[in-house]
Write an enzyme that holds these catalytic residues in place. Structure first.
Site, PDB file in Angstrom:
ATOM      1  N   LYS A 108       0.825  -1.216   0.000  1.00  0.00           N
ATOM      2  CA  LYS A 108       0.000   0.000   0.000  1.00  0.00           C
ATOM      3  C   LYS A 108       0.859   1.267   0.000  1.00  0.00           C
ATOM      4  CE  LYS A 108      -3.963   0.318   0.682  1.00  0.00           C
ATOM      5  NZ  LYS A 108      -5.093   0.557  -0.258  1.00  0.00           N
ATOM      6  N   LYS A 109       2.097   1.134   0.464  1.00  0.00           N
ATOM      7  CA  LYS A 109       2.985   2.300   0.510  1.00  0.00           C
ATOM      8  C   LYS A 109       3.727   2.530  -0.809  1.00  0.00           C
ATOM      9  CE  LYS A 109       3.998   2.342   5.493  1.00  0.00           C
ATOM     10  NZ  LYS A 109       3.009   1.368   5.936  1.00  0.00           N
ATOM     11  N   LEU A 110       3.459   1.732  -1.804  1.00  0.00           N
ATOM     12  CA  LEU A 110       4.158   1.881  -3.081  1.00  0.00           C
ATOM     13  C   LEU A 110       3.535   2.953  -3.978  1.00  0.00           C
ATOM     14  CD1 LEU A 110       4.901  -1.860  -3.968  1.00  0.00           C
ATOM     15  CD2 LEU A 110       6.537  -0.108  -3.242  1.00  0.00           C
ATOM     16  N   ASP A 136       8.106  -2.597   6.139  1.00  0.00           N
ATOM     17  CA  ASP A 136       6.875  -3.360   5.924  1.00  0.00           C
ATOM     18  C   ASP A 136       7.048  -4.433   4.854  1.00  0.00           C
ATOM     19  OD1 ASP A 136       5.217  -2.270   7.846  1.00  0.00           O
ATOM     20  OD2 ASP A 136       4.603  -0.604   6.583  1.00  0.00           O
TER      21      ASP A 136
END
Length: 348
Positions: free
Chosen positions: A225-227, A271
């Site tokens: 999701k942090k990409l 993560d």
């Protein structure tokens, strides 16, 4: 025949005999090696052999391999304790009269809009049952019933109001459901005192595999999701770099780089890799340090209730299942009956 050739020929039987003797000594040495020294590289790395996953039957046998219940019991205790605290805080028991005030607007989940809050007195009863379930999980007392009490009321409260939804609340319900399927009351439990045959009895390996997989998914999906561009370019949590927790980094880096490299870059890498690093023996100490530091920081940066502490409690699940016995083995002998250190196969 030349003298040198004769000497070489004459010495050949002795050379051959010495080679045979050396070979036999190597074989004898291999036979005297302990099983741990004879294990393959794959088993040392992953904990199982390639043949263990070569067929469905072998895989089932592997997942049902008898395993020490100690680490699972410690996690059950910590999870139940944290959920008991969470019920009074994030679940809303401390402000229940305000949360379910008559006429207050609510947002329902799709497919669950038929659920309605009970009258206030009954809502207190629902929370009381949920609290008893969490305490029962912690103590391992009437464990299966306690799990059912907890998850049935937890999911009911969870689906009553969509506005309170968040990832970790969903995770608590999933872990509670998974614990219901497991034998987590075999160590450090009241059930073990009530029924000695359960005390320290083995649990199947899949109990650990399921929880480890769940925690791996939590970390990895958070990394995926942090990409997105906002996170990778350092915009999503830019304000966090000004928090006092990052003051040590300000001694060597400007705030802009702290935001980009530490907050965003560090969070992304952690993560994506935490699940892998926790799995392997060689990288686990490093993972423990960074994961613990990460969750301790999150507990101060965000108002996320017991989530940080719950994730800290999951980290030891990746260690060897008997780590509590080795840890408690350092305590004085008179405490051993209380700590329940000795496994059942040593008590027989």
């Amino acid at each position: 025949m030349e003298p040198g050739a004769r000497d070489a020929t004459a010495g050949a039987p002795y050379v051959e005999a010495s080679r045979v003797k050396k070979k036999n000594s190597k074989e004898d040495k291999q036979e005297t090696l302990s099983p741990s020294e004879q294990t393959s590289a794959m088993k040392r790395l992953f904990g199982f052999e390639k043949e263990d996953i070569s067929s469905w039957h072998r895989l089932v046998c592997l997942l049902n391999r008898p395993t020490d219940p100690a680490s699972l019991g410690i996690f059950r205790f910590l999870f139940g304790m944290l959920m008991a605290l969470d019920i009074t805080q994030e679940r809303g028991l401390s402000h229940l009269d305000y949360k379910y005030l008559d006429g207050a607007p609510v947002c329902r989940f799709p497919l669950f809009n038929f659920l309605k809050p009970l009258p206030m007195d009954w809502m207190f009863f629902v929370y009381f049952v949920m609290f008893l379930g969490a305490v029962g999980i912690m103590l391992g007392c009437f464990y299966r019933l306690a799990c059912l009490m907890f998850i049935s009321t937890y999911w009911y409260v969870f689906f009553l109001d969509k506005t309170t939804w968040n990832n970790h609340s969903y995770l608590y319900g999933l872990i509670g459901f998974q614990l219901t399927l497991m034998d987590a009351n075999r160590y450090w439990s009241v059930d073990g005192l009530r029924k000695p045959r359960k005390r320290n009895a083995h649990v199947p390996l899949w109990n650990y595999t399921l929880l480890r997989t769940q925690i791996f998914i939590v970390y990895f999906i958070a990394g995926v999701k942090k990409l997105d561009a906002d996170w990778v370019e350092g915009y999503s949590m830019k304000y966090l770099a000004h928090h006092w927790l990052f003051d040590p980094f300000k001694l060597i880096l400007p705030v802009e780089l702290i935001s980009l490299m530490v907050v965003h870059g560090g969070g992304l890498i952690l993560d994506l890799t935490a699940g892998y690093l926790l799995f392997f023996d060689a990288t686990r100490p490093v993972a423990f340090f960074f994961v613990s530091y990460f969750h301790c920081m999150n507990s101060q940066l965000f108002s996320i209730g017991m989530f940080s502490y719950t994730m800290l409690a999951t980290s030891p699940l990746f260690c060897y299942p008997d780590w509590p016995r080795r840890f408690f083995g350092r305590f004085p002998e008179f405490l051993q009956p209380i700590l329940n250190r000795r496994p059942c196969w040593e008590e027989i």
